[in-house]
Write a protein that holds these residues in place. Structure first.
Motif, PDB file in Angstrom:
ATOM      1  N   GLU A   1      36.515  52.120  94.369  1.00 53.73           N
ATOM      2  CA  GLU A   1      35.808  51.172  95.235  1.00 53.73           C
ATOM      3  C   GLU A   1      36.698  49.981  95.565  1.00 53.73           C
ATOM      4  OE1 GLU A   1      31.158  51.608  93.894  1.00 53.73           O
ATOM      5  OE2 GLU A   1      32.538  50.576  92.550  1.00 53.73           O
ATOM      6  N   ALA A   2      37.433  49.495  94.572  1.00 51.54           N
ATOM      7  CA  ALA A   2      38.327  48.360  94.801  1.00 51.54           C
ATOM      8  C   ALA A   2      39.433  48.732  95.791  1.00 51.54           C
ATOM      9  CB  ALA A   2      38.940  47.891  93.487  1.00 51.54           C
ATOM     10  N   SER A   3      39.965  49.938  95.663  1.00 52.34           N
ATOM     11  CA  SER A   3      41.017  50.376  96.582  1.00 52.34           C
ATOM     12  C   SER A   3      40.505  50.428  98.013  1.00 52.34           C
ATOM     13  CB  SER A   3      41.554  51.744  96.168  1.00 52.34           C
ATOM     14  OG  SER A   3      42.224  51.646  94.937  1.00 52.34           O
ATOM     15  N   ILE A   4      39.288  50.952  98.196  1.00 51.05           N
ATOM     16  CA  ILE A   4      38.696  51.002  99.535  1.00 51.05           C
ATOM     17  C   ILE A   4      38.502  49.590 100.072  1.00 51.05           C
ATOM     18  CG2 ILE A   4      36.605  51.569 100.843  1.00 51.05           C
ATOM     19  CD1 ILE A   4      38.278  54.015 100.298  1.00 51.05           C
ATOM     20  N   LEU A   5      37.985  48.701  99.242  1.00 47.86           N
ATOM     21  CA  LEU A   5      37.753  47.324  99.669  1.00 47.86           C
ATOM     22  C   LEU A   5      39.062  46.633 100.041  1.00 47.86           C
ATOM     23  CD1 LEU A   5      35.727  45.025 100.044  1.00 47.86           C
ATOM     24  CD2 LEU A   5      36.074  44.454  97.647  1.00 47.86           C
ATOM     25  N   LEU A   6      40.092  46.852  99.250  1.00 47.07           N
ATOM     26  CA  LEU A   6      41.376  46.193  99.512  1.00 47.07           C
ATOM     27  C   LEU A   6      42.095  46.755 100.736  1.00 47.07           C
ATOM     28  CD1 LEU A   6      42.554  45.626  95.856  1.00 47.07           C
ATOM     29  CD2 LEU A   6      41.832  43.900  97.503  1.00 47.07           C
ATOM     30  N   THR A   7      41.670  47.933 101.197  1.00 48.51           N
ATOM     31  CA  THR A   7      42.271  48.449 102.432  1.00 48.51           C
ATOM     32  C   THR A   7      41.857  47.621 103.637  1.00 48.51           C
ATOM     33  OG1 THR A   7      40.485  50.032 102.875  1.00 48.51           O
ATOM     34  CG2 THR A   7      42.394  50.837 101.609  1.00 48.51           C
ATOM     35  N   THR A   8      40.864  46.759 103.466  1.00 47.31           N
ATOM     36  CA  THR A   8      40.439  45.903 104.579  1.00 47.31           C
ATOM     37  C   THR A   8      41.362  44.706 104.764  1.00 47.31           C
ATOM     38  OG1 THR A   8      38.941  44.549 103.225  1.00 47.31           O
ATOM     39  CG2 THR A   8      38.013  46.538 104.243  1.00 47.31           C
ATOM     40  N   GLU A   9      42.320  44.513 103.883  1.00 47.26           N
ATOM     41  CA  GLU A   9      43.230  43.365 103.987  1.00 47.26           C
ATOM     42  C   GLU A   9      43.928  43.275 105.347  1.00 47.26           C
ATOM     43  OE1 GLU A   9      46.961  41.317 101.622  1.00 47.26           O
ATOM     44  OE2 GLU A   9      45.870  42.957 100.689  1.00 47.26           O
ATOM     45  N   PRO A  10      44.498  44.360 105.875  1.00 49.24           N
ATOM     46  CA  PRO A  10      45.128  44.250 107.198  1.00 49.24           C
ATOM     47  C   PRO A  10      44.119  43.902 108.298  1.00 49.24           C
ATOM     48  CG  PRO A  10      45.667  46.370 106.186  1.00 49.24           C
ATOM     49  CD  PRO A  10      44.689  45.681 105.295  1.00 49.24           C
ATOM     50  N   LEU A  11      42.890  44.380 108.147  1.00 48.32           N
ATOM     51  CA  LEU A  11      41.848  44.063 109.113  1.00 48.32           C
ATOM     52  C   LEU A  11      41.583  42.557 109.140  1.00 48.32           C
ATOM     53  CD1 LEU A  11      39.638  45.197 111.028  1.00 48.32           C
ATOM     54  CD2 LEU A  11      38.158  45.305 109.027  1.00 48.32           C
ATOM     55  N   TRP A  12      41.449  41.954 107.950  1.00 48.42           N
ATOM     56  CA  TRP A  12      41.209  40.508 107.873  1.00 48.42           C
ATOM     57  C   TRP A  12      42.412  39.723 108.377  1.00 48.42           C
ATOM     58  CZ3 TRP A  12      36.457  39.270 107.737  1.00 48.42           C
ATOM     59  CH2 TRP A  12      35.536  40.058 107.063  1.00 48.42           C
ATOM     60  N   ALA A  13      43.602  40.179 108.060  1.00 47.91           N
ATOM     61  CA  ALA A  13      44.806  39.486 108.537  1.00 47.91           C
ATOM     62  C   ALA A  13      44.859  39.499 110.065  1.00 47.91           C
ATOM     63  CB  ALA A  13      46.056  40.149 107.956  1.00 47.91           C
ATOM     64  N   ALA A  14      44.566  40.642 110.662  1.00 46.70           N
ATOM     65  CA  ALA A  14      44.580  40.740 112.121  1.00 46.70           C
ATOM     66  C   ALA A  14      43.469  39.884 112.733  1.00 46.70           C
ATOM     67  CB  ALA A  14      44.421  42.197 112.555  1.00 46.70           C
ATOM     68  N   LEU A  15      42.280  39.924 112.120  1.00 43.50           N
ATOM     69  CA  LEU A  15      41.163  39.155 112.640  1.00 43.50           C
ATOM     70  C   LEU A  15      41.436  37.650 112.584  1.00 43.50           C
ATOM     71  CD1 LEU A  15      38.269  39.283 113.772  1.00 43.50           C
ATOM     72  CD2 LEU A  15      37.466  39.127 111.409  1.00 43.50           C
ATOM     73  N   PHE A  16      41.936  37.176 111.442  1.00 39.83           N
ATOM     74  CA  PHE A  16      42.232  35.747 111.332  1.00 39.83           C
ATOM     75  C   PHE A  16      43.418  35.353 112.211  1.00 39.83           C
ATOM     76  CE2 PHE A  16      39.760  35.927 107.299  1.00 39.83           C
ATOM     77  CZ  PHE A  16      38.812  34.980 107.649  1.00 39.83           C
ATOM     78  N   GLY A  17      44.394  36.237 112.361  1.00 40.55           N
ATOM     79  CA  GLY A  17      45.501  35.972 113.274  1.00 40.55           C
ATOM     80  C   GLY A  17      45.019  35.819 114.700  1.00 40.55           C
ATOM     81  N   TRP A  18      44.054  36.654 115.087  1.00 47.06           N
ATOM     82  CA  TRP A  18      43.488  36.592 116.430  1.00 47.06           C
ATOM     83  C   TRP A  18      42.642  35.329 116.602  1.00 47.06           C
ATOM     84  CZ3 TRP A  18      38.158  37.709 117.782  1.00 47.06           C
ATOM     85  CH2 TRP A  18      37.937  37.752 119.162  1.00 47.06           C
TER      86      TRP A  18
END
Length: 156
Positions: free
Chosen positions: A95-112
């Motif tokens: 579950e933690a691995s799946i959750l941590l795969t969202t890191e690039p998503l958050w980086a892109a979202l905050f960058g945008w």
């Protein structure tokens, strides 16, 4: 590396749920040793391994450089590792691995949002794939059976 670390940390936190800080200290220490080893190996491969290797970082002492090093070491490494370690005590490493795969998503979202970066079509498709993976992880096997979706590895 990360998958093994999550699995091992999860096991340690389940066995010792009150030992978040010592477990985190070991993880951050290993991260530091690997980072310094990488830096020295890179410097050696380029012929720059001599007594002045840290001079570009610490001499002359500049408050901005010290602040950047402390921020990277304390905030983005130690504090986030404490949070990850604590979370791994209450969820499975999968579950933690799946959750941590969202890191690039958050980086892109905050960058945008914060920096006005452009999101290309591949970034959007990647984000959708990450969100779908997270949602599929929430679907339990019984629900998949009710929906007649064959579960990977199911021989029936």
């Amino acid at each position: 590396g990360f998958g093994f670390a999550f699995w091992r940390t999860s096991k340690m936190m389940r066995a010792n749920p009150t030992q978040t800080l010592p477990i985190t200290a070991v993880a951050v220490g290993v991260t530091g040793v690997v980072a310094v080893t990488w830096m020295l190996a890179t410097a050696a491969s380029k012929g720059h391994l001599d007594s002045s290797i840290l001079s570009g970082v610490l001499n002359p002492v500049q408050p901005e450089r010290i602040a950047a090093i402390l921020y990277l070491g304390v905030v983005t490494t130690a504090l986030t590792t404490i949070g990850e370690t604590k979370a791994l005590g209450s969820m499975s490493s999968g579950e933690a691995s799946i959750l941590l795969t969202t890191e690039p998503l958050w980086a892109a979202l905050f960058g945008w949002l914060l920096m006005g970066e452009n999101l290309g079509s591949s970034a959007v498709v990647g984000g959708v794939c990450i969100v779908m993976a997270c949602l599929l992880n929430l679907v339990d096997e019984a629900m998949m059976n009710r929906l007649k979706i064959k579960v990977f590895g199911d021989s029936s």
